[in-house]
Design an enzyme around this catalytic site. Structure first.
Site, short mmCIF file in Angstrom:
data_model
loop_
_atom_site.label_atom_id
_atom_site.label_comp_id
_atom_site.label_asym_id
_atom_site.label_seq_id
_atom_site.Cartn_x
_atom_site.Cartn_y
_atom_site.Cartn_z
N ASP A 75 -13.23 10.67 -18.42
CA ASP A 75 -12.90 11.58 -18.47
C ASP A 75 -11.65 10.93 -19.48
O ASP A 75 -11.44 9.91 -19.80
CB ASP A 75 -12.26 10.59 -16.67
CG ASP A 75 -11.80 9.27 -16.99
OD1 ASP A 75 -12.46 8.62 -17.44
OD2 ASP A 75 -11.29 8.96 -15.86
N GLU A 76 -10.84 12.01 -19.31
CA GLU A 76 -9.09 11.92 -20.24
C GLU A 76 -8.90 11.55 -20.55
O GLU A 76 -8.19 10.42 -21.41
CB GLU A 76 -8.25 10.90 -18.95
CG GLU A 76 -8.34 11.64 -17.05
CD GLU A 76 -7.56 10.48 -16.61
OE1 GLU A 76 -6.68 11.21 -15.74
OE2 GLU A 76 -7.45 9.64 -16.11
#
Ligand code: ACM
Length: 674
Positions: free
Chosen positions: A317-318
């Site tokens: 993620d991210e």
């Protein structure tokens, strides 16, 4: 009698017969419950016999059950420790019969049946895991009357709606010693959850020992990490309670702590230190170098040998892509390979991880961002960004589980989480796609919690999420959920969880023992600001104290909820008890103020919440005035309404990252005077 959708046993039972309250208070609610009127009394001769082919741990869990039963009742139950070699009781009160040990893996049979009459308890299950779930139902059924403790007559048939019912715990942001993990495993067992997701590495800490690359934990963990022996202990503890442990090694972003000892893994290989701030950071692994994959291969192979579960989480993620964008060699690699977007570059990285995991007999789990046409359908997508992403992934043929809506770090009410369904009516999925929805996970991100406060963020709200994931989808009565959650909250304390007792302890410490009552009157209607607002309101980071008033307050402040509800009830018909409740509380908040201010003055750690206390006094007085207008039967003057609403607006401003939760109730009272 309580309002219930449950069946009463036997046609001859008249409607006026009362039955055990506990039988209607189960959480999670079983699939099918029939309640009778007989009782099985608990006395010192209570005995358990275990039959069939159970796993050895069933003997330990049955013994735990017996000790909990003795602990709750004070009855000195005479049966000796339950073990495979024990003397079998001749005329057992309770029979646990397990057909086969079962294997702890995704989809293991967790069904059970529980039959209680005046003389016997029969707990039957196909696997040991079903028996574990049934034991928790049984202990919840314990009830009492003037004559003593008893189990009510019931017939229960139960099995879970979803096979993946998890809790993510994040020891990376704030270090959490083994005992914190273990007591939360016990809490998970009590509400029939079955996956512990350990978010074990992030920018702020690398929390697991690697014998292959020791600088990972030595430098990235700053002395705060689980040794491999401790991890094996956690895994054994969890698996003997029917809980799978899934580690998450969050890469290629969220990986600063890896780079402290091994900067050569970074896209920009400079000197790194363990991150202190919260948020999305720029450092990211280099996906273009073979040496990165050689490192990851050796590390993940080591971890695959440590964690027995078939699934392993690689995060994903991210990744903000900033360092990839800034790096000339990454740009060159992209040009040479015809890769246009960072998402594709990350997909390439994930494909390599997938190969490594597959070679190690592991299936890959990752957050939404890992979805890409080149990523095989054997991967599980954990949806944190929204239901839409989950539906899209399931339509694309991926197994999925939901975490969006289960972010318990965001201090939202249990009702919000409870009504959030991984597979709602009208999901638009075909039956085949719907089967890909494995369940969900509550996520206890660790930025704002410490060992002292984490239980109060996890419990009791996670019990509501556990019910969503275990019970039939049509069990959705919020009021009933709150009633039952309050009951289980106290039962969870028996397991050593600190969500109730640390509240008092923290308040006591804040005021140095003088003025707890006064302080509690304020904290009972206060909550931390929601979502990510704490980060915006003050300079929070990994080294700041999490011992302030905001940390002592708890989500879902029950006094505030009850007050707002009582005001709501006044709209329909002013019932005496609602009116008294509202009046009492307004008076209490108003009259408490003078003493409270003295306490806040004398304890500098509390100075920051003085404006909050002042606002509570102001709006309490407005509430008192509103009731007077309502009782007089005349409308309040417009000028007063204007002033009162303005003060309520002001009272919405948080102080010390804490907000008053009764403002909406006061506004409703003002509206009632028009
Ligand atoms: C996440 O919250 N970034 C998974």
């Amino acid at each position: 009698m309580k309002k219930t959708g449950l069946l009463l046993l036997g046609l001859a039972i008249s409607i006026s017969v009362s039955y055990s309250q506990q039988a209607t208070s189960l959480m999670p609610q079983p699939k099918k419950v029939e309640i009778g009127t007989q009782m099985l009394q608990i006395d010192k001769n209570f005995t358990i016999l275990i039959d069939g082919q159970p796993s050895n741990f069933i003997f330990d869990r049955a013994d735990d059950f017996l000790r909990r039963l003795a602990g709750r009742t004070g009855v000195f139950i005479q049966q000796d420790r339950i073990s495979p070699s024990m003397n079998k009781p001749v005329n057992p009160k309770m029979l646990i019969k397990v057909e086969e040990p079962g294997i702890l893996e995704l989809g293991v049979d967790e069904s059970y049946s529980l039959n209680i009459d005046a003389n016997h308890i029969k707990l039957y299950s196909k696997t040991s895991y079903g028996a574990l779930r049934g034991l928790e139902t049984l202990i919840q059924l314990l009830d009492s009357d003037q004559k003593g403790y008893y189990f009510p007559e019931v017939k229960i048939d139960d099995s879970p709606r979803f096979p993946w019912r998890g809790l993510l715990i994040d020891p990376a942001r704030h270090w959490l010693p083994v005992e914190v993990i273990k007591r939360n495993i016990d809490g998970m067992v009590a509400v029939k959850m079955n996956v512990l997701h350990l978010h074990i590495t992030d920018d702020q800490g690398f929390r697991i020992e690697s014998k292959v690359f020791p600088k990972l934990h030595e430098m990235g963990g700053e002395g705060m990490y689980y040794s491999q022996e401790q991890i094996r202990d956690i895994i054994n503890y969890a698996s003997d309670r029917g809980i799978r442990v899934i580690p998450e090694f969050d890469i290629p972003g969220h990986a600063t702590s890896w780079l402290v000892g091994y900067p050569e893994l970074a896209t920009i290989p400079v000197e790194y230190s363990v991150e202190r701030e919260w948020g999305i950071m720029d450092p990211v692994l280099d996906p273009t170098k073979e040496s990165t994959y050689e490192f990851l291969d050796a590390f993940l192979t080591e971890m695959a040998g440590l964690f027995p579960d078939e699934y392993m989480h690689i995060g994903g993620d991210e990744n903000n892509g900033k360092h990839w964008k800034q790096s000339e060699h990454i740009q060159k690699f992209k040009n040479e390979t015809g890769i246009k977007y960072n998402h594709e570059l990350q997909a390439l990285f994930n494909q390599r991880l997938h190969e490594i995991l597959t070679r190690n007999g592991k299936k890959m789990v990752g957050w939404d961002e890992i979805q890409h046409p080149n990523i095989p359908k054997t991967v599980v997508i954990q949806s944190w960004r929204g239901q839409k992403g989950l539906t899209a992934a399931a339509k694309a043929g991926y197994s999925v589980m939901l975490s969006n809506g289960y972010y318990i770090d965001l201090i939202q009410p249990a009702s919000f989480h409870y009504l959030n369904d991984p597979l709602p009516d009208g999901s638009g999925l075909t039956p085949e796609q719907a089967r890909l929805v494995l369940g969900g996970e509550a996520t206890m991100w660790g930025e704002q919690v410490t060992p002292e406060t984490i239980d109060s963020r996890i419990w009791p709200r996670t019990a509501a999420i556990a019910e969503r994931l275990w019970s039939p989808g049509n069990i959705r009565d919020v009021e009933s959920m709150y009633e039952r959650m309050a009951i289980i909250s106290l039962q969870l304390e028996e397991l050593g969880l600190t969500h109730e007792k640390n509240y008092e302890m923290m308040l006591r410490r804040l005021c140095r023992g003088k003025g707890v009552e006064e302080l509690r009157i304020l904290s009972d209607v206060s909550e931390s600001v929601k979502r990510y607002r704490r980060n915006a309101l003050s300079n929070v980071n990994a080294l700041m104290p999490y011992t302030r008033f905001v940390d002592a307050t708890r989500p879902d402040a029950p006094v505030a909820r009850n007050f707002n509800q009582a005001v709501e009830n006044l709209k329909d018909e002013a019932k005496h008890e609602d009116l008294e409740f509202v009046k009492d509380h307004l008076d209490r908040w108003f009259t408490n103020h003078q003493n409270l201010i003295l306490i806040l003055d004398n304890n500098p750690i509390l100075h920051e919440i003085k404006p909050l206390a002042n606002k509570l006094r102001t709006i309490a007085y407005i509430g008192i005035q509103a009731l007077e207008y309502m009782e007089s039967g005349q409308s309040s003057p417009e000028e007063w309404q204007e002033y009162a609403l303005e003060e309520c607006e002001k009272a919405k401003t948080p102080h010390g990252e804490t907000e008053l939760m009764i403002v909406s109730g006061i506004i409703d009272l003002i509206q009632n005077t028009k």
